[in-house]
Scaffold this motif. Structure first.
Motif, PDB file in Angstrom:
ATOM      1  N   ALA A  32       0.776  -1.296  -0.045  1.00  0.00           N
ATOM      2  CA  ALA A  32      -0.106  -0.033  -0.203  1.00  0.00           C
ATOM      3  C   ALA A  32       0.918   1.202  -0.122  1.00  0.00           C
ATOM      4  O   ALA A  32       0.799   2.260   0.962  1.00  0.00           O
ATOM      5  N   SER A  33       1.712   1.413  -1.003  1.00  0.00           N
ATOM      6  CA  SER A  33       2.789   2.444  -1.108  1.00  0.00           C
ATOM      7  C   SER A  33       2.143   3.774  -1.621  1.00  0.00           C
ATOM      8  O   SER A  33       2.493   4.849  -1.314  1.00  0.00           O
ATOM      9  N   ASN A  34       0.946   3.616  -2.337  1.00  0.00           N
ATOM     10  CA  ASN A  34       0.418   4.768  -2.893  1.00  0.00           C
ATOM     11  C   ASN A  34       1.525   5.695  -3.633  1.00  0.00           C
ATOM     12  O   ASN A  34       1.315   7.105  -3.570  1.00  0.00           O
ATOM     13  N   PHE A  35       2.648   5.028  -4.065  1.00  0.00           N
ATOM     14  CA  PHE A  35       3.498   5.793  -4.943  1.00  0.00           C
ATOM     15  C   PHE A  35       4.469   6.915  -4.048  1.00  0.00           C
ATOM     16  O   PHE A  35       4.495   7.698  -4.378  1.00  0.00           O
ATOM     17  N   GLY A  36       4.231   6.429  -2.890  1.00  0.00           N
ATOM     18  CA  GLY A  36       5.141   7.185  -1.799  1.00  0.00           C
ATOM     19  C   GLY A  36       4.486   8.588  -1.471  1.00  0.00           C
ATOM     20  O   GLY A  36       5.248   9.380  -0.602  1.00  0.00           O
ATOM     21  N   GLN A  85      12.020  -5.206  -5.648  1.00  0.00           N
ATOM     22  CA  GLN A  85      11.606  -3.837  -6.132  1.00  0.00           C
ATOM     23  C   GLN A  85      12.124  -2.769  -5.078  1.00  0.00           C
ATOM     24  O   GLN A  85      11.348  -2.329  -4.402  1.00  0.00           O
ATOM     25  N   PRO A  86      13.308  -2.402  -5.413  1.00  0.00           N
ATOM     26  CA  PRO A  86      14.167  -1.254  -4.514  1.00  0.00           C
ATOM     27  C   PRO A  86      13.069   0.115  -4.372  1.00  0.00           C
ATOM     28  O   PRO A  86      13.336   0.749  -3.558  1.00  0.00           O
ATOM     29  N   GLY A  87      12.485   0.232  -5.559  1.00  0.00           N
ATOM     30  CA  GLY A  87      11.651   1.735  -5.346  1.00  0.00           C
ATOM     31  C   GLY A  87      10.847   1.898  -4.291  1.00  0.00           C
ATOM     32  O   GLY A  87      10.587   2.777  -3.699  1.00  0.00           O
ATOM     33  N   TYR A  88      10.359   0.647  -3.414  1.00  0.00           N
ATOM     34  CA  TYR A  88       9.468   0.953  -2.339  1.00  0.00           C
ATOM     35  C   TYR A  88      10.460   1.483  -1.130  1.00  0.00           C
ATOM     36  O   TYR A  88       9.803   2.297  -0.330  1.00  0.00           O
ATOM     37  N   ALA A  89      11.617   1.200  -0.964  1.00  0.00           N
ATOM     38  CA  ALA A  89      12.363   1.742  -0.091  1.00  0.00           C
ATOM     39  C   ALA A  89      12.508   3.145  -0.273  1.00  0.00           C
ATOM     40  O   ALA A  89      12.579   4.020   0.831  1.00  0.00           O
ATOM     41  N   GLU A  90      12.695   3.574  -1.562  1.00  0.00           N
ATOM     42  CA  GLU A  90      12.822   5.006  -1.783  1.00  0.00           C
ATOM     43  C   GLU A  90      11.522   5.846  -1.196  1.00  0.00           C
ATOM     44  O   GLU A  90      11.688   6.922  -0.613  1.00  0.00           O
ATOM     45  N   TYR A  91      10.408   4.955  -1.630  1.00  0.00           N
ATOM     46  CA  TYR A  91       9.389   5.527  -1.147  1.00  0.00           C
ATOM     47  C   TYR A  91       8.978   5.818   0.466  1.00  0.00           C
ATOM     48  O   TYR A  91       8.811   6.706   1.072  1.00  0.00           O
ATOM     49  N   GLN A  92       9.634   4.690   1.119  1.00  0.00           N
ATOM     50  CA  GLN A  92       9.408   4.756   2.463  1.00  0.00           C
ATOM     51  C   GLN A  92      10.438   5.794   3.148  1.00  0.00           C
ATOM     52  O   GLN A  92      10.093   6.497   4.215  1.00  0.00           O
ATOM     53  N   VAL A  98       4.157   4.094   7.944  1.00  0.00           N
ATOM     54  CA  VAL A  98       4.943   3.010   7.487  1.00  0.00           C
ATOM     55  C   VAL A  98       3.876   2.454   6.333  1.00  0.00           C
ATOM     56  O   VAL A  98       2.744   2.355   6.415  1.00  0.00           O
ATOM     57  N   ILE A  99       4.500   1.912   5.230  1.00  0.00           N
ATOM     58  CA  ILE A  99       3.911   1.622   3.854  1.00  0.00           C
ATOM     59  C   ILE A  99       3.154   0.015   4.460  1.00  0.00           C
ATOM     60  O   ILE A  99       4.207  -0.846   4.662  1.00  0.00           O
ATOM     61  N   PRO A 100       2.270  -0.186   4.458  1.00  0.00           N
ATOM     62  CA  PRO A 100       1.469  -1.339   4.787  1.00  0.00           C
ATOM     63  C   PRO A 100       1.707  -2.552   3.774  1.00  0.00           C
ATOM     64  O   PRO A 100       1.925  -2.030   2.723  1.00  0.00           O
ATOM     65  N   VAL A 101       1.851  -3.788   4.347  1.00  0.00           N
ATOM     66  CA  VAL A 101       1.970  -5.128   3.181  1.00  0.00           C
ATOM     67  C   VAL A 101       0.718  -5.738   3.809  1.00  0.00           C
ATOM     68  O   VAL A 101       0.325  -6.237   4.964  1.00  0.00           O
ATOM     69  N   VAL A 102      -0.136  -5.987   2.718  1.00  0.00           N
ATOM     70  CA  VAL A 102      -1.596  -6.775   2.881  1.00  0.00           C
ATOM     71  C   VAL A 102      -1.511  -8.043   2.281  1.00  0.00           C
ATOM     72  O   VAL A 102      -1.063  -8.256   1.214  1.00  0.00           O
ATOM     73  N   ALA A 103      -1.296  -8.944   3.014  1.00  0.00           N
ATOM     74  CA  ALA A 103      -1.445 -10.566   2.603  1.00  0.00           C
ATOM     75  C   ALA A 103      -3.035 -11.023   2.346  1.00  0.00           C
ATOM     76  O   ALA A 103      -3.767 -10.700   3.066  1.00  0.00           O
ATOM     77  N   PHE A 104      -3.039 -11.584   1.335  1.00  0.00           N
ATOM     78  CA  PHE A 104      -4.304 -12.013   0.634  1.00  0.00           C
ATOM     79  C   PHE A 104      -4.371 -13.833   0.880  1.00  0.00           C
ATOM     80  O   PHE A 104      -3.387 -14.196  -0.054  1.00  0.00           O
TER      81      PHE A 104
END
Length: 111
Positions: A32-36, A85-92, A98-104
């Protein structure tokens, strides 16, 4: 890519979002990054209120139930996704939330 269809938290109407997905064993992970951006994406609020969703991946349609991961599990999964996907670390780095991780967990599969 997957198509995530949620039930609106406020409207109750279906909403479909194209989104990148990852796998953790049998579970599907969405970030759930929402592009940062500083706020969570709408789909995240929807699954918090209505955790049963539809995911379309390739030719398969899945009914799944969302769990918002927390603590060590969230951190482990986020690190695994960031390795791919290292871009998520940049967003954070650039936001306070805190960027959520949702498991399905898949409840049903349909061709």
């Amino acid at each position: 890519m997957a198509l995530l269809t949620t039930t609106g938290a406020k409207s109750g109407n279906p909403a479909t979002t194209p989104i990148t997905y990852y796998r953790d064993g049998d579970r599907i992970l969405l970030i759930a990054s929402n592009f940062g951006r500083t706020k969570h994406p709408a789909w995240y609020h929807n699954v918090r209120k209505n955790p049963t969703v539809t995911l379309e991946i390739g030719t398969e349609t899945l009914t799944a139930r969302a769990t918002i991961t927390e603590g060590d599990e969230r951190d482990r999964l986020f690190a695994e996704v960031v390795a791919r996907q290292p871009g998520y670390a940049e967003y954070q780095k650039h936001i306070d939330r805190v960027i959520p991780v949702v498991a399905f967990d898949v409840l049903q599969r349909r061709p």
